[in-house]
Design a protein around this motif. Structure first.
Motif, PDB file in Angstrom:
ATOM      1  N   TRP A  87       0.855  -1.183   0.000  1.00 30.27           N
ATOM      2  CA  TRP A  87       0.000   0.000   0.000  1.00 30.27           C
ATOM      3  C   TRP A  87       0.894   1.236   0.000  1.00 30.27           C
ATOM      4  N   ASN A  88       0.527   2.239  -0.766  1.00 26.39           N
ATOM      5  CA  ASN A  88       1.230   3.511  -0.760  1.00 26.39           C
ATOM      6  C   ASN A  88       0.192   4.620  -0.726  1.00 26.39           C
ATOM      7  N   VAL A  89       0.637   5.862  -0.647  1.00 26.09           N
ATOM      8  CA  VAL A  89      -0.284   6.991  -0.520  1.00 26.09           C
ATOM      9  C   VAL A  89      -1.250   7.061  -1.700  1.00 26.09           C
TER      10      VAL A  89
ATOM     11  N   VAL B 247      -3.876   4.190  -1.342  1.00 21.61           N
ATOM     12  CA  VAL B 247      -4.773   4.453  -0.218  1.00 21.61           C
ATOM     13  C   VAL B 247      -5.739   5.587  -0.558  1.00 21.61           C
ATOM     14  N   SER B 248      -5.231   6.676  -1.125  1.00 16.70           N
ATOM     15  CA  SER B 248      -6.110   7.801  -1.460  1.00 16.70           C
ATOM     16  C   SER B 248      -7.086   7.418  -2.571  1.00 16.70           C
TER      17      SER B 248
ATOM     18  N   VAL C 235      -8.361   4.374  -3.083  1.00 16.67           N
ATOM     19  CA  VAL C 235      -9.377   3.520  -2.470  1.00 16.67           C
ATOM     20  C   VAL C 235     -10.344   4.342  -1.627  1.00 16.67           C
ATOM     21  N   ILE C 236      -9.821   5.286  -0.851  1.00 19.23           N
ATOM     22  CA  ILE C 236     -10.690   6.117  -0.013  1.00 19.23           C
ATOM     23  C   ILE C 236     -11.617   6.963  -0.880  1.00 19.23           C
TER      24      ILE C 236
ATOM     25  N   LEU D 242      -5.758  -7.118   1.809  1.00 12.88           N
ATOM     26  CA  LEU D 242      -6.020  -6.386   3.050  1.00 12.88           C
ATOM     27  C   LEU D 242      -7.152  -7.037   3.827  1.00 12.88           C
TER      28      LEU D 242
ATOM     29  N   THR E 277      -8.769  -3.160   9.847  1.00 11.72           N
ATOM     30  CA  THR E 277      -8.393  -1.899   9.208  1.00 11.72           C
ATOM     31  C   THR E 277      -9.320  -1.586   8.048  1.00 11.72           C
TER      32      THR E 277
ATOM     33  N   VAL F 141     -11.632   1.785   7.937  1.00  8.25           N
ATOM     34  CA  VAL F 141     -11.561   2.783   6.860  1.00  8.25           C
ATOM     35  C   VAL F 141     -12.917   2.933   6.189  1.00  8.25           C
TER      36      VAL F 141
END
Length: 177
Positions: free
Chosen positions: A4-6, A9-10, A12-13, A120, A127, A131
């Motif tokens: 996972w990297n920024v 993650v961004s 997916v969010i 994940l 987690t 999220v």
């Protein structure tokens, strides 16, 4: 992608945010300030999801999901332009179609083993749930904030004795938010 990297993650969010806002937009009353404001948030998040996907590749190659991202950018843009022009049937078709597209991409991202989300879910379901819960909560907070914000009077926030002049306009008046 092994970790996972920024960016991931961004991505997916933002995708979860788009998925959560969609039902609010599709199922509730149209053409009000809340619908427009949440719609702008949805469009911005949708563009981010689509554009960021081009930097998320599997073994250095694009997949059909990247084609879906390009197509979705077109349909979201057409839906936005249609709303601005008052062509509501076209707006509805493009936006609902875009929502269906991201839902299909989400199912694929969750169901295909070896992708980051299934890993994940297998390794750290707490987690993933946390999220997803935070994203759902943020959508509810935005919705409730917009709903409560629409109930304030014209003179809200002004000191006692302040007079509201009919010539005074707010930014939201001009943007029709």
């Amino acid at each position: 992608m092994d970790h996972w990297n920024v960016l991931l993650v961004s991505h997916v969010i933002a995708a979860l945010f788009v998925l959560a806002i969609g039902p609010f937009q599709i199922l509730r009353r149209r053409r009000d300030r809340i619908h427009r404001t949440m719609g702008y948030l949805w469009v911005a998040a949708m563009y981010y999801v689509c554009i960021s996907s081009f930097w998320i590749v599997t073994a250095g190659h694009f997949t059909w999901l990247h084609g879906l991202s390009a197509f979705t950018m077109v349909t979201v843009t057409l839906g936005l332009v249609s709303a601005i022009r008052g062509n509501i049937p076209s707006h509805l078709g493009n936006m609902i179609g875009s929502y269906i597209g991201i839902a299909v991409a989400f199912v694929f991202a969750v169901a295909v083993p070896g992708r980051a989300i299934p890993q994940l879910l297998a390794e750290d379901p707490g987690t993933a749930a946390y999220v997803a819960g935070l994203v759902a909560l943020s959508v509810v907070v935005v919705f409730v904030s917009l709903k409560r914000g629409g109930r304030t009077g014209a003179g809200a926030g002004a000191g006692a004795g302040a007079v509201h002049r009919s010539g005074d306009r707010t930014l939201s008046h001009f943007l029709r938010v």
